[in-house]
Design an enzyme around this catalytic site. Structure first.
Site, PDB file in Angstrom:
ATOM      1  N   ASP A 142       0.969  25.891  35.959  1.00 48.38           N
ATOM      2  CA  ASP A 142      -0.025  26.016  34.892  1.00 48.38           C
ATOM      3  C   ASP A 142      -0.913  27.227  35.147  1.00 48.38           C
ATOM      4  O   ASP A 142      -0.446  28.230  35.685  1.00 48.38           O
ATOM      5  CB  ASP A 142      -0.840  24.717  34.800  1.00 48.38           C
ATOM      6  CG  ASP A 142      -1.229  24.376  33.364  1.00 48.38           C
ATOM      7  OD1 ASP A 142      -1.969  25.162  32.760  1.00 48.38           O
ATOM      8  OD2 ASP A 142      -0.789  23.333  32.864  1.00 48.38           O
ATOM      9  N   HIS A 219      -6.913  24.944  31.473  1.00 48.72           N
ATOM     10  CA  HIS A 219      -5.727  24.148  31.156  1.00 48.72           C
ATOM     11  C   HIS A 219      -5.107  23.549  32.421  1.00 48.72           C
ATOM     12  O   HIS A 219      -4.764  22.357  32.468  1.00 48.72           O
ATOM     13  CB  HIS A 219      -4.723  25.042  30.424  1.00 48.72           C
ATOM     14  CG  HIS A 219      -3.595  24.319  29.769  1.00 48.72           C
ATOM     15  ND1 HIS A 219      -2.468  23.912  30.452  1.00 48.72           N
ATOM     16  CD2 HIS A 219      -3.392  23.962  28.480  1.00 48.72           C
ATOM     17  CE1 HIS A 219      -1.636  23.331  29.615  1.00 48.72           C
ATOM     18  NE2 HIS A 219      -2.175  23.335  28.402  1.00 48.72           N
ATOM     19  N   SER A 548       0.811  19.244  26.131  1.00 47.10           N
ATOM     20  CA  SER A 548       0.378  19.669  27.469  1.00 47.10           C
ATOM     21  C   SER A 548      -0.348  18.542  28.190  1.00 47.10           C
ATOM     22  O   SER A 548      -0.316  18.462  29.424  1.00 47.10           O
ATOM     23  CB  SER A 548      -0.575  20.873  27.371  1.00 47.10           C
ATOM     24  OG  SER A 548       0.121  22.073  27.236  1.00 47.10           O
TER      25      SER A 548
END
Length: 773
Positions: A142, A219, A548
């Protein structure tokens, strides 16, 4: 002859890619994949890569300057800057499996674990969640991690790092391994070469990033804490969603691999960097990999995709890889990450909502959905005052300012609320009420401007009130509340990418659905929750939505399964997750498909919604070894020579496609998908009893038939004894109707009275007399 055919296929694929890439004089980053590591020595393998690359350069020094990565730990290949003619020459070499351009993939961007049954109630607590997992390492691919977050601090009682761990924490900008890493966060690497070749040197001014494993975009911090974050009490977003945050496997170790970098707030991940992360992670000793990125179809061939190559080698080493399905729904056939050796996860809601009260003129109230922490007060205005035809887009703005106004905008085809947010913000509006179809309103952290989501009916009522008012009504919007258990859940969210797979429709994808809407998880405290420069708020926890977010939920469950069942293969883990999933919501009705008013099908939710507790004890599993994927590879067009290059050598493994017979439906997958049923077909499945092995166990099979299809199971009774724990059965499908282009759905369930082992059945009858290809 077969080898020539295969080479022709790859040269054709490469030629098509090159046509769109540019002229032969332009250099781009290409990945040259050679299959398994023949030498088992990274130094020798890297020397081979230079030798191969030297064949298309004037000198060995030029070849060395061209190379970005030598993938030499877990498989063999390299990425390098090449011209199209050089790439074509390499693709024709016998030792090369595939050559493909390194593309840029995109990211698929608290209460959820309680909703899944992993409760914190001490009277109901699931012991395995907090006593298992310490020897399991979850690798997160990520945007990096914020190591100081409470989610990544080691807790009292954590044992030393497992001796099998070979990974490292790499020093970088504002990332000191001695301070950042511990017994919880045990690995941190970053990969930048592919990104910088594609986009130039990392821009640090005006585009905040860290040249290290430290996360700015948030994220990666969010997904990592969702999968395996430590337990943290009193987590909330300005008091909204308050509770105890933790990952699915809060005692598991975490290793982060930063492969995605921010460009104007958007995470971009190059395939050259992704494959480098796979090469390291497999060598480091991770047990589960969580990867929330992908590319919108058209999909590349399986071995012209870094994600599919990396996950194939992970599977061979017993490592479960979990991917997000993508956010391109609700249209069909846009699902991503569809390889049969990995898990693909759709996104669904949980039973938490954020009702937000809208009061007009102090006497009329209506409830919307939002995540707003402060009261808003102004005048309500119609969109048509500021936008041509009342369509709230920047191109329709008439240059009138909406200062002090909360603008009512309606959904039109092609107009999503993000477009309306930008338009109203540009017009200096105070807030936005966005009315959209009943299946779409979802609360969200306002990206540009405070936004209330209402359905079309509510929007119409507000619009009529506005039209009947002699002057603009005073509108007062209260801070959002958190309500649990009052909304139907789960519902597959409208943007979750749907099946069937556009490249292999005979393998059902997505496999499973999991929570992916308004997930509260850890966040870098120096990053605004909306990533907008004008947002001066600082938070430690943030809401995010997307596949996600659903992906790390399944990764966390995978880590628990690995801890409880360390000998299970990735296929066994996938089977346990899929066959124990449920297809009814909390009200015992069918799970709705967001974007429609209908119930979900396997193309929306795969086998159903994940049920972690049931997955721990599935009863039966559909297992697969590497050799079981050879039928799929043969049917996909790979030859014996190429399969031998990518499959780890093992006694008894037959790589000769001449000995492989039958459609892909015969692969021992936990679901059955037949996308072209013209005449009766018989499919074989093998199950293994993983329940109580000390006594005889009897399972009875039943089928729910798809419309117009006769389903016969033989035998209908499976008897397992301590000496015979594996049994096969056969499913015959017979079309009873004339049809084309229509999928129908059913299921096969085996039960011993306690376990219910369910497999989705997806069939397209395609036998109309006038049907042509």
């Amino acid at each position: 002859m077969a080898t020539c055919h295969l080479q022709s296929f790859w040269v054709l694929f490469l030629a098509v890619s090159l046509y769109f890439a540019h002229t032969t004089s332009t250099s781009h980053v290409y990945i040259v994949y050679l299959g398994i590591n023949q030498f088992h020595d990274p130094i020798l393998t890297s020397k081979l890569h230079i030798q191969v690359l030297s064949d298309v350069f004037a000198s060995e020094e030029d070849a060395k300057r061209s190379i970005l990565y030598s993938y030499s730990n877990s498989f063999s290949g390299f990425s390098a800057k090449l011209s199209s003619s050089q790439a074509t020459i390499l693709a024709r070499m016998d030792k090369v499996v595939s050559v493909f351009r390194s593309k840029t993939l995109k990211l698929h961007t608290t209460r959820s674990w309680d909703f899944l049954g992993l409760t914190l109630d001490e009277t109901l607590v699931t012991p395995m969640e907090f006593t298992n997992g310490q020897d399991v390492v979850v690798g997160i691919f990520d945007t990096g991690v914020w190591p100081e977050s409470e989610s990544f601090q080691e807790k009292p009682g954590m044992r030393p790092i497992p001796s099998s761990w070979k990974g490292v924490c790499v020093e970088g900008e504002k990332f000191e391994p001695a301070k950042a890493c511990n017994r919880k966060l045990i690995g941190a690497r970053y990969y930048l070469k592919g990104f910088e070749q594609e986009y130039g040197p990392l821009n640090m001014s005006g585009n905040p990033e860290y040249r290290s494993a430290r996360d700015f975009l948030g994220h990666g911090t969010h997904t990592t804490s969702t999968a395996a974050g430590s337990m943290v009490k009193n987590a909330s977003f300005f008091g909204i969603g308050q509770g105890t945050a933790r990952g699915g496997a809060p005692w598991a170790r975490v290793a982060v691999y930063k492969i995605c970098w921010g460009i104007n707030g958007v995470g971009s991940c190059t395939e050259a960097d992704i494959l480098a992360a796979f090469d390291d992670a497999l060598h480091d000793g991770v047990h589960v990999i969580s990867a929330s990125f992908g590319a919108t179809p058209p999909l590349s061939p399986f071995f012209a995709s870094s994600a599919d190559i990396g996950s194939f080698h992970a599977m061979q080493l017993g490592i479960t890889v979990v991917f997000s399905a993508g956010n391109d729904g609700p249209e069909p056939s846009l699902v991503q990450n569809v390889a049969p050796w990995s898990l693909c996860v759709a996104a669904s809601t949980i039973d938490r909502s954020f009702p937000t009260e809208i009061v007009l003129d102090s006497n009329f109230t209506i409830m919307g959905q939002s995540i707003i922490s402060k009261e808003i007060k102004g005048r309500l205005a119609n969109a048509i005052t500021y936008f041509v035809d009342g369509v709230c887009s920047l191109g329709n703005w008439n240059r009138k300012l909406a200062t002090g106004r909360v603008v009512l905008c309606f959904y039109t085809p092609g107009l999503v609320y993000e477009i309306a947010q930008v338009a109203v913000k540009t017009a200096k509006g105070l807030g936005l009420i966005f009315a959209e179809p009943f299946t779409k309103p979802i609360a969200d952290v306002d990206d540009d401007i405070p936004t209330l989501h209402v359905d079309i009916n509510q929007g119409t009522i507000i619009g009529n009130y506005l039209a009947e008012s002699l002057k603009l009504p005073v509108v007062q919007i209260s801070p959002s509340k958190t309500i649990i258990g009052k909304s139907p859940a789960p519902t597959v969210v409208y943007f979750s990418s749907r099946g069937p797979s556009s490249i292999s429709p005979d393998i059902l994808k997505p496999d499973i659905t999991a929570p992916g809407i308004n997930i509260l998880a850890a966040w870098p405290p120096q990053t605004p929750p909306t990533l907008q420069p004008s947002d001066d708020r600082l938070v430690r926890w943030n809401f995010q939505s997307g596949t996600s977010m659903s992906c790390p939920h399944v990764s966390g469950v995978g880590a628990l399964l690995k801890s409880v069942h360390p000998g299970w293969s990735p296929a066994a883990t996938r089977s346990a997750i899929m066959t124990t999933a449920y297809t009814r919501d909390a009200s015992h009705d069918s799970i709705l498909a967001g974007g429609s008013m209908a119930g979900s099908t396997p193309f929306d939710m795969g086998a159903g919604h994940i049920n972690p507790l049931k997955a721990m004890d599935p009863g039966l599993i559909y297992d697969m070894k590497t050799s079981d994927y050879i039928l799929f590879l043969c049917n996909t067009g790979y030859t014996q020579e190429q399969i031998e290059r990518i499959v780890l050598p093992s006694s008894g493994v037959d790589t000769n496609c001449k000995n492989m017979h039958g459609p892909n439906a015969n692969i021992n997958y936990p679901s059955i998908s037949v996308p072209n049923l013209r005449s009766p077909i018989t499919i074989k499945r093998t199950v293994r009893n993983v329940g109580c092995g000390k006594k005889t166990t009897v399972y009875f099979g039943v089928a729910k038939e798809p419309d117009g299809v006769e389903v016969v199971i033989w035998p209908r009774v499976l008897i397992f004894s301590p000496s015979k724990q594996e049994k096969s059965y056969y499913v015959t499908l017979k079309p009873l109707k004339k049809s084309e282009g229509r999928y129908d759905f059913g299921e096969i369930v085996w039960s011993d009275g306690f376990h219910h082992v369910r497999s989705p059945l997806v069939v397209l009858v395609n036998n109309s007399d006038d049907f042509t290809i």
